[in-house]
Write a protein that holds these residues in place. Sequence first.
Motif, PDB file in Angstrom:
ATOM      1  N   THR A 285      -0.459   9.538   0.404  1.00 28.04           N
ATOM      2  CA  THR A 285      -1.680  10.283   0.083  1.00 28.04           C
ATOM      3  C   THR A 285      -1.758  10.554  -1.419  1.00 28.04           C
ATOM      4  OG1 THR A 285      -0.601  12.419   0.315  1.00 28.04           O
ATOM      5  CG2 THR A 285      -1.591  11.481   2.309  1.00 28.04           C
TER       6      THR A 285
ATOM      7  N   ASN B 146       1.882   0.727   9.573  1.00 26.20           N
ATOM      8  CA  ASN B 146       1.484   0.840   8.172  1.00 26.20           C
ATOM      9  C   ASN B 146       1.956   2.186   7.650  1.00 26.20           C
ATOM     10  OD1 ASN B 146       0.121  -1.623   7.887  1.00 26.20           O
ATOM     11  ND2 ASN B 146      -1.703  -0.790   8.899  1.00 26.20           N
ATOM     12  N   HIS B 147       2.298   2.228   6.390  1.00 26.51           N
ATOM     13  CA  HIS B 147       2.676   3.509   5.782  1.00 26.51           C
ATOM     14  C   HIS B 147       1.691   3.804   4.672  1.00 26.51           C
ATOM     15  CE1 HIS B 147       6.701   3.830   7.635  1.00 26.51           C
ATOM     16  NE2 HIS B 147       6.638   2.511   7.635  1.00 26.51           N
ATOM     17  N   GLU B 148       1.042   4.930   4.771  1.00 21.66           N
ATOM     18  CA  GLU B 148       0.096   5.311   3.719  1.00 21.66           C
ATOM     19  C   GLU B 148       0.737   6.378   2.857  1.00 21.66           C
ATOM     20  OE1 GLU B 148      -2.755   3.812   3.238  1.00 21.66           O
ATOM     21  OE2 GLU B 148      -2.437   2.589   5.025  1.00 21.66           O
TER      22      GLU B 148
ATOM     23  N   ALA C 154       0.830  -1.209   0.000  1.00 21.26           N
ATOM     24  CA  ALA C 154       0.000   0.000   0.000  1.00 21.26           C
ATOM     25  C   ALA C 154       0.866   1.261   0.000  1.00 21.26           C
ATOM     26  CB  ALA C 154      -0.930  -0.005   1.213  1.00 21.26           C
ATOM     27  N   SER C 155       2.106   1.137   0.461  1.00 25.98           N
ATOM     28  CA  SER C 155       2.978   2.317   0.520  1.00 25.98           C
ATOM     29  C   SER C 155       3.676   2.597  -0.814  1.00 25.98           C
ATOM     30  CB  SER C 155       4.037   2.108   1.603  1.00 25.98           C
ATOM     31  OG  SER C 155       4.772   0.925   1.301  1.00 25.98           O
TER      32      SER C 155
ATOM     33  N   ARG D  91      -1.415  -3.561   3.188  1.00 26.50           N
ATOM     34  CA  ARG D  91      -0.656  -2.812   4.189  1.00 26.50           C
ATOM     35  C   ARG D  91       0.330  -3.721   4.911  1.00 26.50           C
ATOM     36  NH1 ARG D  91      -5.865  -0.716   4.871  1.00 26.50           N
ATOM     37  NH2 ARG D  91      -5.966   1.443   4.152  1.00 26.50           N
TER      38      ARG D  91
END
Length: 450
Positions: free
Chosen positions: A439, A435-437, A297-298, A364
Amino acid sequence: MEKRKKFMLSEADIPTQWYNITAEMANKPQPMLNPQTKEPIKAEDLFPLFAEELSRQEVNQTDPWIDIPEAVREKYKIYRPTPLVRATELEKALDTPAHIYFKNESVSPMGSHKLNSALPQAYYNKLDGTTNLTTETGAGQWGTAMAFAAKTFGLELAVYMVKISYEQKPYRRSLMQTWGAQVIASPSMSTKAGRKIITDHPNYQGSLGTAISEAIELAMQTPNCKYALGSVLNHVALHQTIIGLEAEKQMEMAEEYPDVVIGCFGGGSNFSGISFPFLRHNMTGEKHTRFIAAEPASCPKLTRGRFQYDFGDETGYTPLIPMFTLGHKFAPANIHAGGLRYHGAGSIVSQLLRDGLVEATAIRQLETFEAGVLFAQTEGIVPAPESTHAIATAIREAQQAKEEGKKKVILFNLSGHGLIDMSAYDQYLAGDLTNHEVTDEEIDKVLAEN
Ligand SMILES: *Cc1c(COP(=O)(O)O)cnc(C)c1O
């Protein structure tokens, strides 16, 4: 009935040809372009960088089958054929009607699928009279495979290793050195590309994109020196099809055919390798298998990136590649799946995704480690943090089969083991992983600079 656990082939069953899917695609991938002239790249244009046969393979869209040189097949015997395993214990733990199989590429001496392409790359370079190679490595899997392959075929190798991994994974560095390679943390002061990024961002932890720039720059400046890339390019995907070709024979032994095929996704090589041989039966309409690429997800190039021409490296030394990309200046978060921290996707998979022939999903970090620990506790193998993305996706599919009360045959590629990634598991077990999102604004900002 007693369930069979492993499906083993003999050395004579090692494929004699790789499968070149582009020859059979209705919509071919668009060509790579010269960034100055915007003309399509021909094989000869790649000769300064890659061995001649590799350059020809890169642009070959006509021959569906390419012979594997006998010398390469001989070396494949060190670890191939790899086992196909039914994940019976994982099935039990999930209480699922799904049948889950995995192709175990972790049995190579370096612990991942990467040697499948490192061996032919070293071999074709030796044929051309190359004496030195340069390459990059993220988590160190490609670098270790290339170190052994270079040693095997009598070449010198310099590896630019992404700095964060150089620090997190010191044993991969020692492995590369054991196999005789020189290892440099990237960004380094040894190249213009490295010096520029260190000056602009003094605390930069490195990325695959930057390491590629450094490796290309050194190769271009050194006589008799070529560059080797461990993923993304068409010839790398080609070599990796040995995974799916073996798996196809092994699924026949199991008297099953996959409904879903899953691979984790960095630049696309292991996903391509497990998928393309099965996908050819979808393209003829005989089969209707789903193919799922599992990305972090990152670093979500397939699910949230944009399809456009982009550079394969941070500085812009490569040809322009038609790819799903987050932008070549994208700096991925420091997740532990170092091999998946890459901004773009190979051009074949990108085209297949546009055409709806493959799917992608983003996962994630915490879900991936949870899946990795469950897999270790049931099947006994500690998976590489990269491979846990495929496992997490397989688990999602198995859980869905349970909810629907349907049998489903799931095949995933176990691209590597995690025995040299235990610091990552340490952090997960201590509850220190997050977790690293990324944007939409961040993605838009980097793409706007492209
Ligand atoms: C390099 C690597 C990957 C990601 O690269 P792909 O080219 O996308 O396959 C995945 N798993 C492992 C174990 C790796 O070493």
